[in-house]
Each structure stands twice: as structure tokens, then as C-alpha cells.
Scaffold this active site. Structure first.
Site, PDB file in Angstrom:
ATOM      1  N   LYS A   3       7.815  23.229  -5.950  1.00  0.00           N
ATOM      2  CA  LYS A   3       9.189  22.921  -5.375  1.00  0.00           C
ATOM      3  C   LYS A   3       9.947  24.275  -5.186  1.00  0.00           C
ATOM      4  O   LYS A   3      10.418  24.805  -6.097  1.00  0.00           O
ATOM      5  CB  LYS A   3       9.814  21.783  -6.192  1.00  0.00           C
ATOM      6  CG  LYS A   3      10.890  20.831  -5.508  1.00  0.00           C
ATOM      7  CD  LYS A   3      12.280  21.738  -4.821  1.00  0.00           C
ATOM      8  CE  LYS A   3      13.252  22.271  -6.035  1.00  0.00           C
ATOM      9  NZ  LYS A   3      14.017  23.173  -5.040  1.00  0.00           N
ATOM     10  N   GLU A  55      11.044  31.395 -17.239  1.00  0.00           N
ATOM     11  CA  GLU A  55      11.520  32.716 -17.068  1.00  0.00           C
ATOM     12  C   GLU A  55      12.850  32.545 -16.394  1.00  0.00           C
ATOM     13  O   GLU A  55      13.074  32.069 -15.221  1.00  0.00           O
ATOM     14  CB  GLU A  55      10.596  33.432 -15.963  1.00  0.00           C
ATOM     15  CG  GLU A  55       9.269  33.673 -16.553  1.00  0.00           C
ATOM     16  CD  GLU A  55       8.359  34.251 -15.715  1.00  0.00           C
ATOM     17  OE1 GLU A  55       8.616  34.812 -14.420  1.00  0.00           O
ATOM     18  OE2 GLU A  55       7.082  34.366 -16.082  1.00  0.00           O
ATOM     19  N   CYS A  82      16.022  39.575 -11.820  1.00  0.00           N
ATOM     20  CA  CYS A  82      16.248  38.967 -12.857  1.00  0.00           C
ATOM     21  C   CYS A  82      16.304  39.865 -13.894  1.00  0.00           C
ATOM     22  O   CYS A  82      16.911  40.193 -14.829  1.00  0.00           O
ATOM     23  CB  CYS A  82      15.519  37.795 -13.409  1.00  0.00           C
ATOM     24  SG  CYS A  82      13.756  38.226 -13.367  1.00  0.00           S
ATOM     25  N   GLU A  87      25.614  36.514 -16.553  1.00  0.00           N
ATOM     26  CA  GLU A  87      24.818  37.046 -15.201  1.00  0.00           C
ATOM     27  C   GLU A  87      25.685  36.838 -14.127  1.00  0.00           C
ATOM     28  O   GLU A  87      26.018  35.714 -13.764  1.00  0.00           O
ATOM     29  CB  GLU A  87      23.584  36.412 -15.403  1.00  0.00           C
ATOM     30  CG  GLU A  87      22.565  36.859 -14.117  1.00  0.00           C
ATOM     31  CD  GLU A  87      21.435  35.909 -14.108  1.00  0.00           C
ATOM     32  OE1 GLU A  87      21.382  34.763 -14.073  1.00  0.00           O
ATOM     33  OE2 GLU A  87      20.197  36.599 -14.193  1.00  0.00           O
TER      34      GLU A  87
HETATM   35  P1  NAD Z   1      18.265  27.978  -9.988  1.00  0.00           P
HETATM   36  O1  NAD Z   1      18.049  27.859 -11.470  1.00  0.00           O
HETATM   37  O2  NAD Z   1      19.589  27.714  -9.328  1.00  0.00           O
HETATM   38  O3  NAD Z   1      17.105  27.317  -9.211  1.00  0.00           O
HETATM   39  C1  NAD Z   1      15.869  27.559  -9.337  1.00  0.00           C
HETATM   40  C2  NAD Z   1      15.162  26.405  -8.756  1.00  0.00           C
HETATM   41  O4  NAD Z   1      15.307  25.310  -9.863  1.00  0.00           O
HETATM   42  C3  NAD Z   1      15.191  26.094  -7.267  1.00  0.00           C
HETATM   43  O5  NAD Z   1      14.105  25.469  -6.856  1.00  0.00           O
HETATM   44  C4  NAD Z   1      16.273  24.633  -7.951  1.00  0.00           C
HETATM   45  O6  NAD Z   1      16.208  23.670  -6.481  1.00  0.00           O
HETATM   46  C5  NAD Z   1      15.673  24.086  -8.899  1.00  0.00           C
HETATM   47  N1  NAD Z   1      16.648  23.201  -9.471  1.00  0.00           N
HETATM   48  C6  NAD Z   1      17.951  23.496  -9.589  1.00  0.00           C
HETATM   49  N2  NAD Z   1      18.463  22.329 -10.449  1.00  0.00           N
HETATM   50  C7  NAD Z   1      17.397  21.721 -11.068  1.00  0.00           C
HETATM   51  C8  NAD Z   1      16.964  20.504 -11.856  1.00  0.00           C
HETATM   52  N3  NAD Z   1      18.044  19.850 -12.364  1.00  0.00           N
HETATM   53  N4  NAD Z   1      15.786  20.062 -12.101  1.00  0.00           N
HETATM   54  C9  NAD Z   1      14.620  20.519 -11.343  1.00  0.00           C
HETATM   55  N5  NAD Z   1      14.867  21.628 -10.591  1.00  0.00           N
HETATM   56  C10 NAD Z   1      16.277  22.333 -10.393  1.00  0.00           C
HETATM   57  O7  NAD Z   1      18.115  29.385 -10.035  1.00  0.00           O
HETATM   58  P2  NAD Z   1      18.129  30.366  -8.604  1.00  0.00           P
HETATM   59  O8  NAD Z   1      19.784  30.659  -8.336  1.00  0.00           O
HETATM   60  O9  NAD Z   1      17.151  30.060  -7.379  1.00  0.00           O
HETATM   61  O10 NAD Z   1      17.549  31.903  -9.081  1.00  0.00           O
HETATM   62  C11 NAD Z   1      18.369  33.031  -9.563  1.00  0.00           C
HETATM   63  C12 NAD Z   1      18.242  32.701 -11.254  1.00  0.00           C
HETATM   64  O11 NAD Z   1      16.927  32.692 -11.479  1.00  0.00           O
HETATM   65  C13 NAD Z   1      18.945  33.923 -11.906  1.00  0.00           C
HETATM   66  O12 NAD Z   1      19.728  33.390 -12.994  1.00  0.00           O
HETATM   67  C14 NAD Z   1      17.677  34.590 -12.173  1.00  0.00           C
HETATM   68  O13 NAD Z   1      18.076  35.719 -13.475  1.00  0.00           O
HETATM   69  C15 NAD Z   1      16.923  33.785 -12.624  1.00  0.00           C
HETATM   70  N6  NAD Z   1      15.487  34.364 -12.319  1.00  0.00           N
HETATM   71  C16 NAD Z   1      14.962  34.665 -13.488  1.00  0.00           C
HETATM   72  C17 NAD Z   1      13.594  35.556 -13.428  1.00  0.00           C
HETATM   73  C18 NAD Z   1      12.958  35.689 -14.796  1.00  0.00           C
HETATM   74  O14 NAD Z   1      11.406  36.055 -14.545  1.00  0.00           O
HETATM   75  N7  NAD Z   1      13.423  35.426 -15.968  1.00  0.00           N
HETATM   76  C19 NAD Z   1      12.812  35.889 -12.323  1.00  0.00           C
HETATM   77  C20 NAD Z   1      13.953  35.540 -11.081  1.00  0.00           C
HETATM   78  C21 NAD Z   1      15.046  34.739 -11.226  1.00  0.00           C
HETATM   79  O1  6OD Z   2       6.836  40.948 -11.491  1.00  0.00           O
HETATM   80  C1  6OD Z   2       6.772  39.790 -11.563  1.00  0.00           C
HETATM   81  O2  6OD Z   2       5.967  39.392 -12.335  1.00  0.00           O
HETATM   82  C2  6OD Z   2       7.888  38.776 -11.876  1.00  0.00           C
HETATM   83  N1  6OD Z   2       7.810  37.776 -12.499  1.00  0.00           N
HETATM   84  C3  6OD Z   2       9.180  39.709 -11.634  1.00  0.00           C
HETATM   85  C4  6OD Z   2      10.582  38.946 -11.878  1.00  0.00           C
HETATM   86  C5  6OD Z   2      11.534  39.454 -11.197  1.00  0.00           C
HETATM   87  C6  6OD Z   2      12.700  38.552 -11.278  1.00  0.00           C
HETATM   88  O3  6OD Z   2      13.707  38.592 -10.249  1.00  0.00           O
END
Ligand code: NAD
Ligand code: 6OD
Length: 506
Positions: free
Chosen positions: A198, A274, A308, A410
């Protein structure tokens, strides 16, 4: 060739050419389908607000179909392939992404607005690399074996076997759509699982396009499935609550992770998370200043701050504080905001108007809490053509208290706060003063300090004199509120496989 898009019967009024917009479909059991829900949502460009596509939203029945296809495929030809056959197909998937590089690049830039120079350097190549690395890795994984004594003197042998976990739900975010989705689909398939993905509602297209590559590469129907939609009361929630899903791997916000963890509790399904970060950079007076400025510029502003691993808190040793702030300011003011295809562009828009509202709320909070705005702080005027986009100024603050919201939460935008420190002890304490624990950057030429400080920072990833330098064999993930588990290299095998001990009495 199978189409990810259908002609739309109803071209909307704002379609500049009057042509029907593209439609993004689900990919279930090897076939593109509009599904049964009948609902579509708009995917608009963050560059100028124009309509990119209409995306079909999955109903609960569509998600059922996708999970059923994935479960059936677990017993089909996929399960009978040798590891060599399976991994050869994954190499073909990687080659397919490379062959369709321009299609993936165009789709990723249309959905995200990110500069082509960035996506062509990072997002799309990593989409291919994420299949190759895990295909190669699973061919060489060893498991343990123990001989033991038994009372009859004949002994026994224990050995471990790894089996696929089953149907894996992959829920991915919008910031690095292809990279982060394939980072999970690559190891899941390499280990013999089947997946239902998804993708984020903001960025559905490269995941949809990957279905074409899967079919061309010979991935059996049902092994890779895609459903589109939102989180709560939509495809995300239907998928994560589905009882036939055996594990959930998720990248996104910590709060969403909490909701998904509740869904995973039913049936005690494992999760790999993550999540968010509030990452610090520690810049010591003995650093290579040019490298520290260049690395901090990238870690704050790359992908318009929507990474992130990006830095939002910069701590600089007092003797170099003024020089550092002034050079970072100059760097931020030299950034070129513009359209993805312009080779001069190095800063795109935020992903959406909604996300810009969120980031701007922090810009206002910073001022209300007494910050000095070193540069930026608002919305740029880029002319009428881009007025419908989600543009924002790169921003630097100083002078905030350590407990202000801007320092604790964040933001996920092109901004950072810079604060001086006086001792190594203080710098480490400041870095760790956060509920998050994803990543940190340390800038120093003192090798003993590099080891000492890295060991004391509470984070899953510490970069010294670099940022986002990735060897895909290494563990990747966060501590504290930044995640559960590690992916990358052999570490992801803990989630993507079920480890079984076989004890054979001789
Ligand atoms: P988000 O949590 O809003 O959404 C991520 C995904 O989850 C989307 O596909 C969304 O539709 C889905 N989703 C939302 N609510 C849900 C629920 N209740 N049940 C199931 N699925 C659900 O995140 P975003 O805004 O798309 O991305 C930004 C965030 O992601 C930031 O907090 C960022 O730090 C984090 N992020 C972390 C990493 C990492 O590796 N740690 C990497 C990239 C992004
Ligand atoms: O480099 C990767 O494998 C990874 N998971 C990066 C994540 C970036 C976050 O925005």
C-alpha cells in the site's frame, strides 16, 4: 504491455489539454484492475497543483482479493523455485527498473516534485539496487548447526532453517517512494514471501509501474500486489488488520506506527518499523569545516528536508559557531528552487499543501518562542506558474530553548535550529535529549572523539564526517520512538523469515 492507466471518461475542467488524466490502478494477481470500490482520488503535482492522475481507492473487497492472491501464490510456482531461480528473477526485476529508468524517473518527479537530478542519482538507482543486494545476499546466508550429546551416546544434530514468513504487508511513505518501497519488497521477495503493498496516497505511481516490471521479469501472478488508498478506514487499515497477513513492514510517522502496532496485535503478527526522527548533528571545532558545511547542507535541505535521516538539530562547538551559522546561511540562500526538470534546481516543493501548512505552523511557533530567523521563515514568490505549488523557504533558526516544540518534534521540512555547545559531555547530552533515536551526524577530525561520541549517542545510525552514506549490507533502523527492528543485510532476515530449529536424534 500491460497498462497502469485507463482512459478516464470524465476529463476534469482543469486538464490543460482537455485530455483525460491518467488513472492509477491496483495490481492484483498479476493484473491491473480498477477494483470494486468505484472511488477515485486526485493526485496533484506539488510543483504547480496541476492534476497528475486519478487514483483508484481500494475497497475492503479489493484488499481481500489482493491478500487472497498473495496467499495463493505462496503455494504456487514461487514456492517451488530454487533460490537460484527466484533470485535470477529478482535480478531481472532490477534490470527492468534500469531499462525503464526514464519512466520511473518521470513518475517519481511528477508525484513528488523532487529535482530530477536527485531522483536520478538516488531514488531510481536504489530501486534497482534494492532487488540485487537482497537477491545476492540470500544465496549466501548460513544458518547455525550444533551437535549435542545424548544419554544413549548416539548424539543429535540441531540445525536451523529459514522459511518465508508468508504474506507481508508493505506500507510505504511518500518521501522516497520507490526507494523505500523496494527496500522492503526486495528482501521480502528474496526470502520467498509474497507481498501486498500500500504505497502512500501522495505517491502511488512508481509502485503501480513496478507491476509491469514484475510481469516482464517473470514474477508469478500474486507474488507482488498493490492496492491504493489512504490509512485509516481505507486500504492501509484494511490491509494491516487483515487476518491473512503474516507480518507488517512499515515506514512512516511514529504515530501511524502506533496505530499499525495495535492492528498487528490481533493475531500477534510481527512488525518491522522505520519511523520518525529528530536527528542531531554535532559539529566540533576540530572538524573539517568545508566538509561539515557541505554535509549539513545536504542533511538539512536534501529532498526539501523530507528525509527521515535528515538533521533538524545542529549543535556547534562555540568557537566556530558564528562562522558555521554564517556559512550555512550563505548555503541556504544559494539554493535554487524550481521545477524538477530544470538542471539548476536543487530544492523542490514540499509534498502537499497540507504538509506545507504543518511545516509553516512550526515556522510560526519558532518565532512565537523567540527564535532568531537567520534566513527564510516563509513562502517564496516563484511567480504565477508555480503559485499553486507547495513551495517553502529553506529556513535556519538560532536562539530557541531546548524544550520548545521546534526542538522536540519532527518537522520534516527544509529547516534546522543551530545551537552552540561548550563540552563534548554537553553535546552528547543534547543529542540524546529526544524521544527519537534514528540517526546522528558527528563532524570531527579527532578519531578518538569520533569513536567515543558515536558509542554514546542513542541512535540506530551514526555517521562520522558524512551523511546518508549507505552500504546496504549494514543494519538500518532506529531506537526509541524511531522504530522496531533492523532491515538491511542479514538483519532483515529476522523479520522476513521464520527461523525453525530441526533436532535430529542420531
Ligand atoms: P505516514 O505515517 O503519514 O504514512 C505512511 C504510510 O502509512 C502511508 O502509506 C499512509 O497511507 C499509511 N497509513 C497512515 N495511517 C495508517 C493506518 N492507520 N493504518 C495503515 N496505514 C496507514 O508517513 P508519511 O507522512 O507518508 O511519511 C513521513 C514520515 O515517515 C516521517 O515521520 C518520516 O520520518 C517517516 N520516515 C521514516 C523513515 C525511516 O527509515 N525511519 C523513512 C522515511 C520516512
Ligand atoms: O537508505 C535506505 O535504505 C533508507 N531506508 C533510507 C531512508 C530514508 C528516509 O527518509
Amino acid at each position: 504491455m500491460i497498462a497502469t492507466t485507463l482512459p478516464a471518461p470524465d476529463a476534469p475542467a482543469d486538464s490543460p489539454t482537455g485530455a483525460a488524466p491518467a488513472r492509477v490502478l491496483h495490481f492484483i494477481d498479476g493484473t491491473y484492475t480498477a477494483g470494486t470500490g468505484g472511488r477515485v482520488f486526485e493526485n496533484r503535482s506539488p510543483v504547480d497543483g496541476r492534476l497528475v492522475s486519478l487514483v483508484h481507492e481500494a475497497s475492503r473487497a479489493d484488499v481481500d482479493d489482493a491478500v487472497r492472491a498473495a496467499r495463493a501464490a505462496l503455494k504456487g510456482p514461487w514456492s517451488r523455485m530454487t533460490v537460484e531461480q527466484r533470485t535470477a528473477i529478482l535480478h531481472a526485476v532490477a534490470d527492468g527498473i534500469t531499462r525503464r529508468f526514464d519512466d520511473f524517473l518521470a513518475a517519481e518527479c511528477a508525484d513528488t516534485g523532487k529535482p530530477r537530478s536527485l531522483a536520478s542519482h538516488i531514488d531510481i538507482p536504489r530501486g534497482a539496487a534494492n532487488f540485487k543486494i537482497f537477491a545476492d545476499l540470500v544465496k549466501n546466508v548460513a544458518t547455525e548447526c550444533f551437535e549435542m550429546a545424548t544419554p544413549d551416546g548416539r548424539g543429535a544434530i540441531n540445525y536451523a532453517r529459514r522459511a518465508p514468513r508468508g504474506v507481508i504487508a508493505v506500507i510505504s511513505p511518500w518521501n522516497l517512494p520507490l526507494l523505500l518501497m523496494t527496500w522492503k519488497v526486495g528482501p521480502a521477495l528474496a526470502c520467498g514471501n509474497t507481498v501486498v503493498v500500500k504505497p502512500s496516497e501522495e505517491t502511488p505511481t512508481t509502485t503501480a509501474l513496478l507491476g509491469e516490471v514484475m510481469n516482464e521479469a517473470g514474477v508469478p501472478p500474486g507474488v507482488f500486489n498493490v492496492v491504493h488508498g489512504f490509512g485509516p478506514d481505507s486500504a492501509g487499515a484494511f490491509l494491516t488488520a487483515h487476518p491473512e497477513v503474516d507480518g507488517i513492514t512499515f515506514t512512516g510517522e511514529t504515530r501511524t506506527g502506533e496505530a499499525i502496532m495495535k492492528a498487528a496485535a490481533a493475531g500477534v503478527r510481527p512488525v518491522s518499523f522505520e519511523l520518525g526522527g529528530k536527528n542531531p548533528a554535532l559539529v566540533f571545532a576540530d572538524c573539517d569545516m568545508d566538509a561539515a558545511i557541505e554535509g549539513t547542507m545536504r542533511s538539512v535541505f536534501a529532498n526539501c528536508g523530507q528525509v527521515c535521516l535528515g538533521t533538524e538539530r545542529v549543535y556547534v562547538e562555540r568557537p566556530i559557531f558564528e562562522e558555521f551559522v554564517s556559512r550555512l546561511k550563505a548555503g541556504a540562500e544559494a539554493l535554487r528552487l524550481g521545477r524538477p526538470e530544470d538542471p539548476e534546481t536543487n530544492l523542490g516543493p514540499l509534498i502537499s499543501a497540507e504538509h506545507r501548512d504543518k511545516v509553516l505552523s512550526y515556522y510560526r511557533k519558532a518565532v512565537a518562542d523567540g527564535a532568531t530567523v537567520v534566513t527564510g521563515g516563509g513562502v517564496p514568490d516563484l511567480g504565477p506558474e508555480l503559485a499553486g505549488g507547495s513551495w517553502i523557504q529553506p529556513t535556519i533558526w538560532t536562539g530557541l530553548a531546548d524544550d520548545s516544540a521546534v526542538m522536540r518534534e519532527e518537522i520534516f521540512g527544509p529547516c534546522c535550529h543551530v545551537r552552540p555547545f561548550d563540552t563534548e559531555e554537553e553535546a552528547v547530552a543534547l543529542a540524546n535529549d529526544t524521544p527519537y533515536g534514528l540517526a546522528a551526524a558527528v563532524w570531527t577530525e579527532n578519531v578518538s572523539r569520533a569513536h567515543r561520541v558515536s558509542a554514546r549517542i542513542d541512535a540506530g545510525i551514526v555517521w562520522v564526517n558524512s551523511w546518508f552514506l549507505r552500504d546496504l549490507r549494514t543494519p538500518f533502523g532506529g531506537s526509541k520512538a524511531s522504530g522496531i527492528g533492523r532491515e538491511g543485510g542479514v538483519h532483515g532476515l529476522e523479520f522476513y523469515t521464520e527461523l525453525k530449529n530441526v533436532c535430529i536424534k542420531l
